[in-house]
Design a protein around this motif. Structure first.
Motif, PDB file in Angstrom:
ATOM      1  N   ALA A 136       0.859  -1.262  -0.007  1.00 51.49           N
ATOM      2  CA  ALA A 136       0.003   0.108   0.123  1.00 51.49           C
ATOM      3  C   ALA A 136       0.922   1.338  -0.006  1.00 51.49           C
ATOM      4  CB  ALA A 136      -0.816  -0.069   1.227  1.00 51.49           C
ATOM      5  N   LEU A 137       0.142   2.474  -0.182  1.00 44.35           N
ATOM      6  CA  LEU A 137       0.935   3.648  -0.079  1.00 44.35           C
ATOM      7  C   LEU A 137      -0.123   4.601   0.554  1.00 44.35           C
ATOM      8  CD1 LEU A 137       2.058   4.273  -3.801  1.00 44.35           C
ATOM      9  CD2 LEU A 137       3.309   3.236  -1.908  1.00 44.35           C
ATOM     10  N   GLY A 138       0.569   5.704   1.492  1.00 41.89           N
ATOM     11  CA  GLY A 138      -0.010   6.328   2.127  1.00 41.89           C
ATOM     12  C   GLY A 138       0.667   6.969   3.371  1.00 41.89           C
ATOM     13  N   ALA A 139       0.317   8.064   4.046  1.00 37.20           N
ATOM     14  CA  ALA A 139       0.930   8.749   5.113  1.00 37.20           C
ATOM     15  C   ALA A 139       2.258   9.403   4.651  1.00 37.20           C
ATOM     16  CB  ALA A 139       1.066   7.712   6.402  1.00 37.20           C
ATOM     17  N   ALA A 140       2.725   9.297   3.604  1.00 41.08           N
ATOM     18  CA  ALA A 140       3.982  10.063   3.158  1.00 41.08           C
ATOM     19  C   ALA A 140       3.746  11.464   3.369  1.00 41.08           C
ATOM     20  CB  ALA A 140       4.349   9.690   1.886  1.00 41.08           C
ATOM     21  N   THR A 141       2.442  11.916   3.184  1.00 42.72           N
ATOM     22  CA  THR A 141       2.182  13.292   3.477  1.00 42.72           C
ATOM     23  C   THR A 141       2.382  13.617   5.035  1.00 42.72           C
ATOM     24  OG1 THR A 141       0.252  13.112   1.805  1.00 42.72           O
ATOM     25  CG2 THR A 141       0.078  14.869   3.560  1.00 42.72           C
ATOM     26  N   HIS A 142       1.982  12.685   5.839  1.00 43.97           N
ATOM     27  CA  HIS A 142       2.221  13.199   7.193  1.00 43.97           C
ATOM     28  C   HIS A 142       3.462  12.813   7.738  1.00 43.97           C
ATOM     29  CE1 HIS A 142      -1.847  11.787   5.881  1.00 43.97           C
ATOM     30  NE2 HIS A 142      -2.318  13.004   6.589  1.00 43.97           N
ATOM     31  N   LEU A 143       4.156  11.911   7.169  1.00 44.83           N
ATOM     32  CA  LEU A 143       5.611  11.562   7.546  1.00 44.83           C
ATOM     33  C   LEU A 143       6.413  12.912   7.152  1.00 44.83           C
ATOM     34  CD1 LEU A 143       7.517   9.731   8.778  1.00 44.83           C
ATOM     35  CD2 LEU A 143       7.918   8.542   6.456  1.00 44.83           C
ATOM     36  N   ALA A 144       6.180  13.328   6.028  1.00 46.28           N
ATOM     37  CA  ALA A 144       6.966  14.417   5.641  1.00 46.28           C
ATOM     38  C   ALA A 144       6.634  15.875   6.529  1.00 46.28           C
ATOM     39  CB  ALA A 144       6.468  14.966   4.209  1.00 46.28           C
ATOM     40  N   ARG A 145       5.725  15.766   7.114  1.00 39.99           N
ATOM     41  CA  ARG A 145       5.597  16.748   8.220  1.00 39.99           C
ATOM     42  C   ARG A 145       6.398  16.657   9.400  1.00 39.99           C
ATOM     43  NH1 ARG A 145       0.690  19.868   7.004  1.00 39.99           N
ATOM     44  NH2 ARG A 145       0.526  20.444   9.159  1.00 39.99           N
ATOM     45  N   LEU A 146       6.915  15.524   9.589  1.00 43.77           N
ATOM     46  CA  LEU A 146       7.903  15.279  10.927  1.00 43.77           C
ATOM     47  C   LEU A 146       9.315  15.090  10.580  1.00 43.77           C
ATOM     48  CD1 LEU A 146       5.587  12.142  11.999  1.00 43.77           C
ATOM     49  CD2 LEU A 146       5.636  14.448  12.899  1.00 43.77           C
ATOM     50  N   VAL A 147       9.697  14.902   9.433  1.00 40.14           N
ATOM     51  CA  VAL A 147      11.207  14.959   9.140  1.00 40.14           C
ATOM     52  C   VAL A 147      11.511  15.505   7.781  1.00 40.14           C
ATOM     53  CG1 VAL A 147      11.697  12.421  10.007  1.00 40.14           C
ATOM     54  CG2 VAL A 147      10.956  12.650   7.897  1.00 40.14           C
ATOM     55  N   PRO A 148      12.469  15.855   7.526  1.00 45.30           N
ATOM     56  CA  PRO A 148      12.921  16.494   6.121  1.00 45.30           C
ATOM     57  C   PRO A 148      12.744  15.411   4.875  1.00 45.30           C
ATOM     58  CG  PRO A 148      14.802  16.501   7.972  1.00 45.30           C
ATOM     59  CD  PRO A 148      13.946  15.755   8.247  1.00 45.30           C
ATOM     60  N   GLN A 149      12.823  16.094   3.757  1.00 51.67           N
ATOM     61  CA  GLN A 149      12.322  15.434   2.514  1.00 51.67           C
ATOM     62  C   GLN A 149      13.229  14.138   2.357  1.00 51.67           C
ATOM     63  OE1 GLN A 149      10.310  14.432  -0.973  1.00 51.67           O
ATOM     64  NE2 GLN A 149       9.856  16.030   0.819  1.00 51.67           N
ATOM     65  N   HIS A 150      14.475  13.990   2.332  1.00 54.77           N
ATOM     66  CA  HIS A 150      15.244  12.830   2.042  1.00 54.77           C
ATOM     67  C   HIS A 150      15.090  11.757   2.970  1.00 54.77           C
ATOM     68  CE1 HIS A 150      16.921  15.634  -1.030  1.00 54.77           C
ATOM     69  NE2 HIS A 150      17.205  14.802  -1.896  1.00 54.77           N
ATOM     70  N   LEU A 151      15.314  12.481   4.305  1.00 60.30           N
ATOM     71  CA  LEU A 151      14.948  11.151   5.344  1.00 60.30           C
ATOM     72  C   LEU A 151      13.630  10.690   5.074  1.00 60.30           C
ATOM     73  CD1 LEU A 151      15.810   9.783   7.903  1.00 60.30           C
ATOM     74  CD2 LEU A 151      15.102  11.699   9.208  1.00 60.30           C
ATOM     75  N   MET A 152      12.452  11.482   4.772  1.00 61.48           N
ATOM     76  CA  MET A 152      11.126  10.801   4.594  1.00 61.48           C
ATOM     77  C   MET A 152      11.488   9.755   3.697  1.00 61.48           C
ATOM     78  SD  MET A 152       8.446  10.712   2.286  1.00 61.48           S
ATOM     79  CE  MET A 152       8.428  12.457   1.329  1.00 61.48           C
ATOM     80  N   ARG A 153      11.840  10.099   2.509  1.00 58.83           N
ATOM     81  CA  ARG A 153      11.819   8.985   1.345  1.00 58.83           C
ATOM     82  C   ARG A 153      12.718   7.898   1.839  1.00 58.83           C
ATOM     83  NH1 ARG A 153      11.247  11.288  -4.031  1.00 58.83           N
ATOM     84  NH2 ARG A 153      10.126  13.359  -4.074  1.00 58.83           N
ATOM     85  N   THR A 154      13.788   8.064   2.555  1.00 63.30           N
ATOM     86  CA  THR A 154      14.634   6.944   2.946  1.00 63.30           C
ATOM     87  C   THR A 154      13.749   6.091   3.843  1.00 63.30           C
ATOM     88  OG1 THR A 154      16.506   8.256   2.852  1.00 63.30           O
ATOM     89  CG2 THR A 154      16.660   6.181   4.014  1.00 63.30           C
ATOM     90  N   LEU A 155      13.174   6.659   4.796  1.00 57.27           N
ATOM     91  CA  LEU A 155      12.247   5.943   5.983  1.00 57.27           C
ATOM     92  C   LEU A 155      11.083   5.258   4.849  1.00 57.27           C
ATOM     93  CD1 LEU A 155      12.078   8.399   8.848  1.00 57.27           C
ATOM     94  CD2 LEU A 155      13.404   6.402   8.599  1.00 57.27           C
ATOM     95  N   TYR A 156      10.563   5.978   4.033  1.00 60.49           N
ATOM     96  CA  TYR A 156       9.296   5.450   3.424  1.00 60.49           C
ATOM     97  C   TYR A 156       9.816   4.092   2.488  1.00 60.49           C
ATOM     98  CZ  TYR A 156       4.704   5.866   1.251  1.00 60.49           C
ATOM     99  OH  TYR A 156       3.244   5.538   0.990  1.00 60.49           O
TER     100      TYR A 156
END
Length: 252
Positions: A136-156
């Motif tokens: 599935a996909l989802g909540a990247a919108t909200h994860l991006a509000r918690l960490v910087p963009q590149h870290l968000m992508r790595t975590l995702y």
């Protein structure tokens, strides 16, 4: 009761989630949570809402077993709409929402936390979006509000988690406290907010949402569209089945 609402102190409404064993919410649970948060904000005597949970962790996302039991797509559509409603209720709540996080905060939990106004976490709290491992996909919108963009992508992409202490360094978690002090720490912030003129606080919440650079409702629905595509391709069903089988092995 899975979702309870209690006036702990004057002007402070506490919404508690309790879906044993891991707070993976069924479809109705997400809608019930949305209703509880929305109604709390609509009460003129409420100045701030505290969102918390009982059990082993704050939130483990959607109830995958419920989705797999459905021979069609009804439960999947319901889960997506329910999450959208709950996340939106936190974001649109007329008063600030202080969220207290302990243990694991995964998937849907990130949606709630990312849309919160203040986040307090216990030292054992971890945050992550394992969606890619669930098809599935989802909540990247909200994860991006918690960490910087590149870290968000790595975590995702890796489905890895990040600790409360690490999030505190980014400023997205306001305080990290021992587990036994979590509720009091959340109430301490809530009391500070509740003591302010509610007319000003409500106006401030609306103003801050109005100047937000990210349209959280639209971007989250955009993400969900890819989840439906993955389901039609069969990738999601295979991933969920594999996850449930691995979980059964771990439970044995």
């Amino acid at each position: 009761m899975p979702i309870t609402v209690k006036r702990i102190e004057e002007h402070i409404e506490v919404v508690t989630v309790d879906f044993p064993p891991v707070n993976a919410l069924p479809v109705q649970g997400w809608f019930d949570l949305a209703t509880a948060v929305r109604r709390a904000g609509e009460d003129p005597d409420v100045h701030v809402v505290v969102l918390r949970a009982e059990g082993r962790g704050f939130n483990a996302g959607v109830d995958i077993k419920e989705i797999q039991r459905d021979s069609g797509y009804g439960a999947l559509v319901g889960a997506n709409r329910g999450c959208h409603a709950a996340f939106g209720a936190v974001y649109d709540c007329a008063v600030p929402v202080v969220t207290a996080v302990h243990g694991f905060c995964l998937g849907g939990g990130i949606g709630l936390v990312g849309n919160s106004d203040v986040v307090i976490a216990s030292a054992d709290a971890t945050f992550g979006v394992p969606e890619v491992e669930r098809g599935a996909l989802g909540a990247a919108t909200h994860l991006a509000r918690l960490v910087p963009q590149h870290l968000m992508r790595t975590l995702y992409f890796t489905a890895r988690t990040i600790t409360a202490t690490e999030l505190h360094a980014y400023g997205s978690v306001y305080r990290v406290v021992p587990r036994e002090g979590l509720d009091e720490a959340a109430l301490e912030v809530a009391r500070d907010i509740a003591a302010k003129d509610p007319r000003v606080i409500r106006a401030a919440k609306e103003a801050l949402n109005g100047i937000d650079t990210q349209h959280v409702h639209r971007s989250y629905r955009f993400e969900q569209g890819f989840t439906f595509e993955l389901n039609l391709l069969g990738a999601s069903d295979e991933a969920r089945e594999a996850f449930l089988k691995d979980k059964e092995k771990d439970d044995d």
